[in-house]
Design a protein around this motif. Structure first.
Motif, PDB file in Angstrom:
ATOM      1  N   THR A 124      42.061  29.385  42.164  1.00 19.49           N
ATOM      2  CA  THR A 124      42.228  30.420  43.178  1.00 19.49           C
ATOM      3  C   THR A 124      42.288  29.799  44.564  1.00 19.49           C
ATOM      4  O   THR A 124      43.258  29.949  45.287  1.00 19.49           O
ATOM      5  CB  THR A 124      41.060  31.434  43.126  1.00 19.49           C
ATOM      6  OG1 THR A 124      40.953  31.929  41.801  1.00 19.49           O
ATOM      7  CG2 THR A 124      41.277  32.579  44.084  1.00 19.49           C
ATOM      8  N   THR A 125      41.237  29.099  44.940  1.00 16.89           N
ATOM      9  CA  THR A 125      41.126  28.499  46.258  1.00 16.89           C
ATOM     10  C   THR A 125      41.414  27.012  46.163  1.00 16.89           C
ATOM     11  O   THR A 125      41.100  26.372  45.164  1.00 16.89           O
ATOM     12  CB  THR A 125      39.697  28.715  46.816  1.00 16.89           C
ATOM     13  OG1 THR A 125      39.405  30.109  46.772  1.00 16.89           O
ATOM     14  CG2 THR A 125      39.576  28.233  48.242  1.00 16.89           C
ATOM     15  N   VAL A 126      41.991  26.454  47.229  1.00 17.78           N
ATOM     16  CA  VAL A 126      42.269  25.025  47.298  1.00 17.78           C
ATOM     17  C   VAL A 126      41.298  24.422  48.310  1.00 17.78           C
ATOM     18  O   VAL A 126      41.157  24.921  49.424  1.00 17.78           O
ATOM     19  CB  VAL A 126      43.726  24.749  47.721  1.00 17.78           C
ATOM     20  CG1 VAL A 126      43.993  23.255  47.801  1.00 17.78           C
ATOM     21  CG2 VAL A 126      44.699  25.419  46.764  1.00 17.78           C
ATOM     22  N   TYR A 127      40.618  23.354  47.896  1.00 21.65           N
ATOM     23  CA  TYR A 127      39.654  22.659  48.739  1.00 21.65           C
ATOM     24  C   TYR A 127      40.153  21.252  49.008  1.00 21.65           C
ATOM     25  O   TYR A 127      40.738  20.620  48.140  1.00 21.65           O
ATOM     26  CB  TYR A 127      38.292  22.565  48.032  1.00 21.65           C
ATOM     27  CG  TYR A 127      37.738  23.886  47.574  1.00 21.65           C
ATOM     28  CD1 TYR A 127      36.944  24.661  48.411  1.00 21.65           C
ATOM     29  CD2 TYR A 127      38.004  24.357  46.289  1.00 21.65           C
ATOM     30  CE1 TYR A 127      36.430  25.877  47.980  1.00 21.65           C
ATOM     31  CE2 TYR A 127      37.497  25.567  45.852  1.00 21.65           C
ATOM     32  CZ  TYR A 127      36.708  26.329  46.700  1.00 21.65           C
ATOM     33  OH  TYR A 127      36.214  27.525  46.278  1.00 21.65           O
ATOM     34  N   GLU A 128      39.866  20.759  50.215  1.00 24.40           N
ATOM     35  CA  GLU A 128      40.252  19.400  50.585  1.00 24.40           C
ATOM     36  C   GLU A 128      39.005  18.532  50.658  1.00 24.40           C
ATOM     37  O   GLU A 128      38.018  18.909  51.276  1.00 24.40           O
ATOM     38  CB  GLU A 128      40.932  19.407  51.951  1.00 24.40           C
ATOM     39  CG  GLU A 128      41.225  18.008  52.464  1.00 24.40           C
ATOM     40  CD  GLU A 128      41.651  18.006  53.921  1.00 24.40           C
ATOM     41  OE1 GLU A 128      41.069  17.228  54.690  1.00 24.40           O
ATOM     42  OE2 GLU A 128      42.562  18.773  54.275  1.00 24.40           O
ATOM     43  N   CYS A 129      39.067  17.365  50.033  1.00 24.68           N
ATOM     44  CA  CYS A 129      37.970  16.403  50.111  1.00 24.68           C
ATOM     45  C   CYS A 129      38.526  15.083  50.618  1.00 24.68           C
ATOM     46  O   CYS A 129      39.567  14.625  50.161  1.00 24.68           O
ATOM     47  CB  CYS A 129      37.333  16.193  48.737  1.00 24.68           C
ATOM     48  SG  CYS A 129      36.541  17.671  48.069  1.00 24.68           S
ATOM     49  N   THR A 130      37.802  14.487  51.568  1.00 24.67           N
ATOM     50  CA  THR A 130      38.254  13.205  52.113  1.00 24.67           C
ATOM     51  C   THR A 130      37.244  12.096  51.866  1.00 24.67           C
ATOM     52  O   THR A 130      37.461  10.969  52.287  1.00 24.67           O
ATOM     53  CB  THR A 130      38.528  13.316  53.627  1.00 24.67           C
ATOM     54  OG1 THR A 130      37.350  13.797  54.271  1.00 24.67           O
ATOM     55  CG2 THR A 130      39.694  14.252  53.903  1.00 24.67           C
ATOM     56  N   SER A 131      36.139  12.409  51.189  1.00 21.06           N
ATOM     57  CA  SER A 131      35.143  11.382  50.888  1.00 21.06           C
ATOM     58  C   SER A 131      34.529  11.655  49.522  1.00 21.06           C
ATOM     59  O   SER A 131      34.542  12.799  49.041  1.00 21.06           O
ATOM     60  CB  SER A 131      34.041  11.377  51.950  1.00 21.06           C
ATOM     61  OG  SER A 131      33.232  12.534  51.810  1.00 21.06           O
ATOM     62  N   PRO A 132      33.962  10.626  48.897  1.00 21.67           N
ATOM     63  CA  PRO A 132      33.303  10.833  47.600  1.00 21.67           C
ATOM     64  C   PRO A 132      32.154  11.845  47.682  1.00 21.67           C
ATOM     65  O   PRO A 132      31.929  12.608  46.748  1.00 21.67           O
ATOM     66  CB  PRO A 132      32.781   9.438  47.239  1.00 21.67           C
ATOM     67  CG  PRO A 132      33.647   8.487  48.002  1.00 21.67           C
ATOM     68  CD  PRO A 132      34.013   9.213  49.270  1.00 21.67           C
ATOM     69  N   GLU A 133      31.472  11.870  48.812  1.00 21.63           N
ATOM     70  CA  GLU A 133      30.360  12.807  48.987  1.00 21.63           C
ATOM     71  C   GLU A 133      30.853  14.256  48.951  1.00 21.63           C
ATOM     72  O   GLU A 133      30.212  15.127  48.367  1.00 21.63           O
ATOM     73  CB  GLU A 133      29.618  12.545  50.315  1.00 21.63           C
ATOM     74  CG  GLU A 133      28.915  11.200  50.376  1.00 21.63           C
ATOM     75  CD  GLU A 133      29.849  10.030  50.676  1.00 21.63           C
ATOM     76  OE1 GLU A 133      30.972  10.239  51.207  1.00 21.63           O
ATOM     77  OE2 GLU A 133      29.470   8.888  50.350  1.00 21.63           O
ATOM     78  N   GLU A 134      31.998  14.501  49.598  1.00 21.38           N
ATOM     79  CA  GLU A 134      32.561  15.857  49.584  1.00 21.38           C
ATOM     80  C   GLU A 134      32.965  16.266  48.172  1.00 21.38           C
ATOM     81  O   GLU A 134      32.787  17.419  47.782  1.00 21.38           O
ATOM     82  CB  GLU A 134      33.771  15.954  50.521  1.00 21.38           C
ATOM     83  CG  GLU A 134      33.419  15.910  51.981  1.00 21.38           C
ATOM     84  CD  GLU A 134      34.644  15.944  52.884  1.00 21.38           C
ATOM     85  OE1 GLU A 134      34.466  16.286  54.058  1.00 21.38           O
ATOM     86  OE2 GLU A 134      35.765  15.639  52.428  1.00 21.38           O
ATOM     87  N   VAL A 135      33.492  15.320  47.394  1.00 25.97           N
ATOM     88  CA  VAL A 135      33.873  15.611  46.011  1.00 25.97           C
ATOM     89  C   VAL A 135      32.634  16.003  45.207  1.00 25.97           C
ATOM     90  O   VAL A 135      32.627  17.005  44.492  1.00 25.97           O
ATOM     91  CB  VAL A 135      34.588  14.401  45.359  1.00 25.97           C
ATOM     92  CG1 VAL A 135      34.799  14.632  43.867  1.00 25.97           C
ATOM     93  CG2 VAL A 135      35.919  14.129  46.050  1.00 25.97           C
TER      94      VAL A 135
END
Length: 192
Positions: A124-135
């Motif tokens: 449904t929603t798209v999320y952006e991660c730029t670091s391993p911590e965010e993932v």
């Protein structure tokens, strides 16, 4: 970096690959592109999809748009990359409305920024991660079901697109089959 095509890095700066460096005479992404049929083949979509996405503003060719009957759209490497991400999101069941939001966000980024992004979605929603911590945070929260590493899509496109013809926006010529160093050595050895 604001991601606009005029001050972003050229492909050659990001990819030391012959395709995007000296293989295209060191020309920037804004000058050398790919026609619609080539973009379709590389991304794995139909021309009808490509045409619809261009007409509705989802992914508009940044080098040259269609200007009437017989004119050819010209897509930059970044455009082809965004097309690939759109295709993957559609295949995962993300709605076109949510994909439009994600694409608008990606469009504002420079190529160098895109290489560090992993997109996740729960369908449904798209999320952006730029670091391993965010993932990790996203996955622990239960939001992410699948991910798209944009750098992986870049490598995939870079590997396949070099077999397709390129075109310069200014009508100049591009060496269609640049000879790399290994080919030159083999040719010299074969002659002697």
């Amino acid at each position: 970096m604001d991601g606009s095509s005029s001050d972003g890095p050229s492909q050659g700066e990001l990819f030391p690959d012959p395709l995007v460096g000296e293989g295209l005479d060191g020309l920037p992404d804004q000058l050398v592109g790919f026609r619609g049929p080539t973009a379709c083949q590389v991304v794995g979509i139909t021309y009808r999809q490509l045409d619809y996405w261009a007409r509705t503003g989802l992914v508009v060719p940044s080098i040259r748009g269609a200007a009437g009957s017989g004119s050819q759209r010209l897509y930059s490497f970044k455009d082809v990359l965004v097309l690939k991400v759109v295709k993957r999101l559609l295949d995962a069941g993300v709605s076109l409305q949510n994909i439009r939001v994600a694409v608008e966000h990606l469009r504002r980024r420079g190529i160098r920024d895109l290489a560090g992004i992993t997109l996740f979605s729960d369908g449904t929603t798209v999320y952006e991660c730029t670091s391993p911590e965010e993932v990790v945070d996203l996955l622990q929260g239960g939001q992410g079901v699948f991910g798209i590493a944009v750098s992986g899509a870049m490598r995939e496109i870079t590997g396949s697109i070099k077999d397709f013809p390129v075109e310069r926006a200014d009508g100049g010529t591009v060496d269609e089959s640049p000879e790399d160093e290994l080919s030159k050595r083999r040719a010299r050895r074969a002659i002697s």
